[in-house]
Design a protein around this motif. Structure first.
Motif, mmCIF file in Angstrom:
data_model
loop_
_atom_site.group_PDB
_atom_site.id
_atom_site.type_symbol
_atom_site.label_atom_id
_atom_site.label_comp_id
_atom_site.label_asym_id
_atom_site.label_seq_id
_atom_site.Cartn_x
_atom_site.Cartn_y
_atom_site.Cartn_z
ATOM 1 N N GLY A 8 0.831 -1.195 0.000
ATOM 2 C CA GLY A 8 0.000 0.000 0.000
ATOM 3 C C GLY A 8 0.864 1.243 0.000
ATOM 4 N N ALA A 9 0.696 2.071 -1.028
ATOM 5 C CA ALA A 9 1.553 3.252 -1.194
ATOM 6 C C ALA A 9 0.794 4.545 -0.958
ATOM 7 N N GLN A 30 4.792 -1.935 -2.459
ATOM 8 C CA GLN A 30 3.916 -2.525 -3.469
ATOM 9 C C GLN A 30 2.562 -1.847 -3.468
ATOM 10 N N ASP A 31 2.053 -1.608 -4.676
ATOM 11 C CA ASP A 31 0.686 -1.129 -4.842
ATOM 12 C C ASP A 31 0.199 -1.629 -6.194
ATOM 13 N N VAL A 32 -1.107 -1.559 -6.404
ATOM 14 C CA VAL A 32 -1.657 -2.092 -7.659
ATOM 15 C C VAL A 32 -1.489 -1.118 -8.812
ATOM 16 N N SER A 33 -1.138 0.131 -8.526
ATOM 17 C CA SER A 33 -1.087 1.179 -9.545
ATOM 18 C C SER A 33 0.311 1.784 -9.636
ATOM 19 N N GLN A 36 0.088 5.399 -8.504
ATOM 20 C CA GLN A 36 0.134 5.595 -7.057
ATOM 21 C C GLN A 36 1.556 5.436 -6.529
ATOM 22 N N LEU A 37 2.288 4.494 -7.075
ATOM 23 C CA LEU A 37 3.677 4.297 -6.655
ATOM 24 C C LEU A 37 4.532 5.511 -6.997
ATOM 25 N N THR A 73 4.422 -3.371 -8.643
ATOM 26 C CA THR A 73 3.000 -3.733 -8.575
ATOM 27 C C THR A 73 2.828 -5.216 -8.270
ATOM 28 N N ASP A 74 3.928 -5.943 -8.155
ATOM 29 C CA ASP A 74 3.876 -7.392 -7.937
ATOM 30 C C ASP A 74 4.103 -7.702 -6.458
ATOM 31 N N LEU A 75 3.079 -8.195 -5.790
ATOM 32 C CA LEU A 75 3.172 -8.459 -4.351
ATOM 33 C C LEU A 75 4.232 -9.514 -4.040
#
Length: 283
Positions: A8-9, A30-33, A36-37, A73-75
């Protein structure tokens, strides 16, 4: 120095990443976007440059700190080899449980899996993993680089070793820790601030006093650094509503029920500083 992964960023995740990197940790965020990173990295650099201007960091230290932070973006790539993982996503139980299911599959058996939550039960988050003894709450405060406190929260099955490692990690970051030994909704600090904030909103709602005067009363009368409504604007009115609902659901105590005015503001997108308008106008 152990390695850290932050999931979470957002405001909290980027703040945790910053203070950990300053302390010498190698940090994967890590974040999905990707957007956002990138935004988080920009906010971290801006924060570090402000500290540089104040003489608290040198230019060389700023560069070294930024060099310790990677994003993805890769956990799996972020968390696979981490000694400590701190999840810092939205305050929703199902979303956090989804992350912890994934971390349970990805992380090494000795990793400490921490959740940065202000109100959700650690035990329920840990229950979706095969290693609840390795799950612990680390409730940092916003803005993380400035606030010295961290609540370390024991779930029902959290081991003494995990609690000690989480406390040591937070202290490495320069935080003073309080230990919450019973996993009650809202822990210590959120229960206290939610109870005060609910009453503050009710006073505004009923026309007893303005938000400005209530915050002034708390600052000057109680010695608080910020009033409850100013604090709500900083952290997010939606965050307050979610926290109060979580505590109210767990306790059925009416003093924690979010007042209607705060619910309406959250629904209207008047969330505080992050939206430009809350109890105050923000440019």
């Amino acid at each position: 120095m152990p390695s850290l992964a932050v999931v979470g960023a957002g405001l909290m995740g980027s703040g945790i990443a910053q203070v950990a990197a300053v302390a010498g940790y190698d940090v994967a965020v890590q974040d999905v976007s990707e957007e956002q990173l990138a935004r988080a990295l920009g906010e971290i650099e801006s924060s570090l440059r402000r500290l540089e201007k104040k003489g608290r960091l040198t230019s060389e230290q700023v560069g070294q700190t930024l060099g310790r932070i990677t994003t993805t973006t890769d956990l799996a790539s972020a968390a696979r080899d981490a000694d400590v993982v701190v999840e810092a996503i939205v305050e929703k139980l199902d979303a956090k449980q989804e992350v912890f299911r994934a971390l349970d599959r990805i992380c090494g058996p000795e990793a400490v899996l921490a959740t940065n939550t202000s109100a959700l039960p650690i035990t329920r988050i840990a229950s979706v993993t095969s290693r609840p003894e390795r799950v612990v709450g680390t409730h940092f405060f916003s803005p993380v680089p400035m606030m010295r406190l961290c609540e370390v929260v024991r779930g029902v099955k959290t081991s003494d070793e995990t609690l000690a490692r989480a406390r040591s990690f937070a202290e490495d970051l320069g935080k003073t820790c309080v230990v919450v030994n019973r996993d009650i909704a809202g822990f210590v600090t959120t229960r206290l601030i939610v109870a005060l904030s609910v009453e503050a909103v009710k006073l505004v709602e009923s026309g007893v006093a303005t938000a400005e005067d209530i915050d002034t009363a708390c600052r000057l009368g109680f010695g608080h650094a910020m009033g409850p409504l100013e604090t709500m604007d900083l952290t997010g009115i939606d965050v307050f509503v979610n926290a109060s609902r979580n505590i109210h659901t767990d306790t059925a105590d009416p003093k924690f029920h979010p007042p209607e005015l705060s619910v309406r503001k959250a629904a209207a997108g008047e969330l505080g500083r992050k939206s430009g308008r809350g109890w105050y106008e923000h440019s």
